[in-house]
Motif scaffolding. Structure first.
Motif, PDB file in Angstrom:
ATOM      1  N   GLN A 240       6.085   1.448   8.434  1.00 21.92           N
ATOM      2  CA  GLN A 240       5.273   2.098   7.409  1.00 21.92           C
ATOM      3  C   GLN A 240       3.817   2.161   7.844  1.00 21.92           C
ATOM      4  O   GLN A 240       3.355   1.368   8.669  1.00 21.92           O
ATOM      5  N   GLN A 241       3.102   3.108   7.253  1.00 24.79           N
ATOM      6  CA  GLN A 241       1.675   3.237   7.509  1.00 24.79           C
ATOM      7  C   GLN A 241       0.997   3.753   6.254  1.00 24.79           C
ATOM      8  O   GLN A 241       1.645   4.255   5.322  1.00 24.79           O
ATOM      9  N   GLY A 242      -0.316   3.624   6.216  1.00 30.12           N
ATOM     10  CA  GLY A 242      -1.056   4.093   5.055  1.00 30.12           C
ATOM     11  C   GLY A 242      -2.544   3.869   5.248  1.00 30.12           C
ATOM     12  O   GLY A 242      -2.997   3.447   6.313  1.00 30.12           O
ATOM     13  N   ASP A 243      -3.304   4.160   4.212  1.00 35.75           N
ATOM     14  CA  ASP A 243      -4.757   4.008   4.245  1.00 35.75           C
ATOM     15  C   ASP A 243      -5.198   3.041   3.158  1.00 35.75           C
ATOM     16  O   ASP A 243      -4.613   2.998   2.068  1.00 35.75           O
ATOM     17  N   ALA A 244      -6.233   2.275   3.470  1.00 36.87           N
ATOM     18  CA  ALA A 244      -6.795   1.313   2.533  1.00 36.87           C
ATOM     19  C   ALA A 244      -8.312   1.406   2.576  1.00 36.87           C
ATOM     20  O   ALA A 244      -8.891   1.991   3.497  1.00 36.87           O
ATOM     21  N   THR A 245      -8.948   0.807   1.576  1.00 32.14           N
ATOM     22  CA  THR A 245     -10.405   0.877   1.506  1.00 32.14           C
ATOM     23  C   THR A 245     -11.069  -0.096   2.476  1.00 32.14           C
ATOM     24  O   THR A 245     -12.194   0.141   2.919  1.00 32.14           O
ATOM     25  N   ASP A 246     -10.383  -1.198   2.814  1.00 38.77           N
ATOM     26  CA  ASP A 246     -10.956  -2.171   3.741  1.00 38.77           C
ATOM     27  C   ASP A 246      -9.825  -3.015   4.337  1.00 38.77           C
ATOM     28  O   ASP A 246      -8.648  -2.848   3.983  1.00 38.77           O
ATOM     29  N   ASN A 247     -10.177  -3.935   5.242  1.00 35.59           N
ATOM     30  CA  ASN A 247      -9.174  -4.773   5.893  1.00 35.59           C
ATOM     31  C   ASN A 247      -8.426  -5.661   4.909  1.00 35.59           C
ATOM     32  O   ASN A 247      -7.222  -5.910   5.061  1.00 35.59           O
ATOM     33  N   GLN A 248      -9.118  -6.138   3.888  1.00 28.80           N
ATOM     34  CA  GLN A 248      -8.482  -7.011   2.913  1.00 28.80           C
ATOM     35  C   GLN A 248      -7.380  -6.273   2.161  1.00 28.80           C
ATOM     36  O   GLN A 248      -6.268  -6.795   1.992  1.00 28.80           O
ATOM     37  N   GLN A 249      -7.657  -5.065   1.715  1.00 32.48           N
ATOM     38  CA  GLN A 249      -6.642  -4.289   1.010  1.00 32.48           C
ATOM     39  C   GLN A 249      -5.506  -3.910   1.954  1.00 32.48           C
ATOM     40  O   GLN A 249      -4.325  -3.951   1.562  1.00 32.48           O
ATOM     41  N   ALA A 250      -5.831  -3.577   3.196  1.00 30.04           N
ATOM     42  CA  ALA A 250      -4.791  -3.242   4.171  1.00 30.04           C
ATOM     43  C   ALA A 250      -3.877  -4.435   4.425  1.00 30.04           C
ATOM     44  O   ALA A 250      -2.646  -4.289   4.519  1.00 30.04           O
ATOM     45  N   THR A 251      -4.471  -5.617   4.528  1.00 31.33           N
ATOM     46  CA  THR A 251      -3.682  -6.826   4.737  1.00 31.33           C
ATOM     47  C   THR A 251      -2.737  -7.077   3.574  1.00 31.33           C
ATOM     48  O   THR A 251      -1.552  -7.400   3.772  1.00 31.33           O
ATOM     49  N   LYS A 252      -3.229  -6.927   2.353  1.00 30.67           N
ATOM     50  CA  LYS A 252      -2.378  -7.124   1.175  1.00 30.67           C
ATOM     51  C   LYS A 252      -1.214  -6.134   1.165  1.00 30.67           C
ATOM     52  O   LYS A 252      -0.077  -6.501   0.856  1.00 30.67           O
ATOM     53  N   ARG A 253      -1.502  -4.883   1.507  1.00 31.32           N
ATOM     54  CA  ARG A 253      -0.442  -3.876   1.470  1.00 31.32           C
ATOM     55  C   ARG A 253       0.618  -4.149   2.544  1.00 31.32           C
ATOM     56  O   ARG A 253       1.816  -3.992   2.303  1.00 31.32           O
ATOM     57  N   MET A 254       0.179  -4.574   3.731  1.00 27.50           N
ATOM     58  CA  MET A 254       1.152  -4.884   4.783  1.00 27.50           C
ATOM     59  C   MET A 254       1.997  -6.098   4.410  1.00 27.50           C
ATOM     60  O   MET A 254       3.204  -6.121   4.661  1.00 27.50           O
TER      61      MET A 254
END
Length: 370
Positions: A240-254
């Motif tokens: 999966q892939q996607g976009d986040a507002t920052d590294n923290q949000q990206a980490t949570k989504r992963m």
């Protein structure tokens, strides 16, 4: 209130940091502890604040024992959350980073029985161990995130690992790792290279993740693999892939993506059918090992009940009633490094429709623990 409870996945639910490596950790599944307690930030020790915090704490406990964020919406679970004192065993206050915290513990068996009565999945304490190869930008240079990294994302991963109850390893990036893996291998997701480098860590799964800053957003990509190949090709279990507002949000989504997969595989709900099997263990040289095996089996989320059918020589056979299927039981047994699968006798598929008085397939394992 319900919206607040659903969002509790961001609370520090499990005090389980990323597993630190001073030497290579030769383990597979990791045991997640403290499934019956939670820590909640509170503004004061006032009774109304305490009562709301106890509800939040119990919701957090239900979440980490099931894995499903929607568990708090179930009527039986909601009723229990609204009366947390009924199954509260203890609570107390302490300070952390200048904030007042309430720690609450609950009757673990009552939590599990409520989930079972509601027909919801139960995720046991034995959980798969994941090795994470991740490329990040440190000091404006792409690099592989190592266990000893001081980057903010290292602590964010530790927090999310704790929140989700997903044990994680990061590579130590010693000379052996550096000789085998480059940043290009991670960013290019060259699975053969990373699969070979992952073998020394003995994790159940390995994941490859990339974070790329694109303007004001962060683009993330994550793939999960196990050690088995299909027709010689290593296929991703999730991609999966996607976009986040920052590294923290990206980490949570992963981490949410990983959690969703593991819950689908290891959180087990009762099917309501009469399913049983026999499991034999060899390599049991004393009564202490027999006690350890029985204790281990009783905490598995697939096991409804068990009895010792035979103990002869160094082998013990248990008849086990299951909440779901033999396949579910096998998935749990296969992630424990104390067990080595030897053989399977009988047809698992044909037994799914059988009753307990019919012949059952026998699962055979060697016990490697103490």
């Amino acid at each position: 209130m319900l919206k607040k409870l659903i969002n509790l996945i961001a609370l520090p639910l499990i005090a389980l940091p990323l597993i630190a490596l001073t030497s290579i950790t030769l383990v597979h599944a990791a045991e997640v502890n403290k499934l019956d307690e939670a820590d909640i930030t509170v503004a004061s020790r006032a009774n109304d604040v305490k009562n709301n915090a106890l509800k939040e704490a119990l919701a957090a406990v239900f979440l980490k024992n099931s894995g499903l964020p929607s568990v708090v919406l179930n009527p039986l679970v909601k009723a229990q959350i609204n009366n947390p004192e009924v199954i509260l065993t203890q609570y107390g206050y302490y300070e952390k980073n200048g904030e007042l915290m309430l720690k609450a513990s609950f009757d673990h068996q009552r939590v599990i029985s409520t989930l079972r009565e509601a027909g919801l999945p139960v995720w046991g304490s034995q959980r798969p161990l994941t090795l994470l190869w991740m490329s990040v930008d440190e000091n404006n240079e792409p690099s592989i995130l190592a266990d000893a990294s001081s980057a903010d994302i290292r602590s964010e991963l530790a927090q999310e690992s704790s929140n989700k109850g997903i044990p994680l390893l990061l590579p130590i990036m010693d000379l052996d790792d550096v000789m085998q893996v480059s940043i290009t291998d991670v960013r290019g997701m060259f699975t053969d290279v990373l699969a070979n480098a992952s073998t020394r860590y003995q994790a159940d799964y390995f994941a490859i993740a990339n974070l790329d800053t694109q303007g004001v957003n962060v683009h993330y990509t994550i793939k999960l693999f196990d050690k088995n190949r299909t027709n010689g090709v290593l296929q991703p279990l999730i991609s999966q892939q996607g976009d986040a507002t920052d590294n923290q949000q990206a980490t949570k989504r992963m981490m949410n993506i990983l959690a969703d997969y593991y819950i689908s595989q290891y959180a087990i709900a009762s099917t309501g059918r009469d399913v049983a099997t026999q499991v034999s263990f060899t390599g049991l040289n004393n009564m202490t090992q027999l006690v350890h095996v029985e204790t281990y089996l009783r905490q598995l989320s697939a096991v409804k009940s068990l009895k010792l059918s035979q103990f002869k020589g160094d082998a013990a056979t248990y008849t086990i009633e299951l909440f779901s299927s033999v396949d579910d039981l096998q998935r749990l047994l296969n992630i424990d490094s104390r067990l080595s699968k030897l053989d399977t006798v009988g047809s698992v598929e044909s037994f799914y429709e059988s009753k307990a008085d019919n012949p059952a397939p026998k699962l055979l394992y060697q016990w490697l623990g103490q």
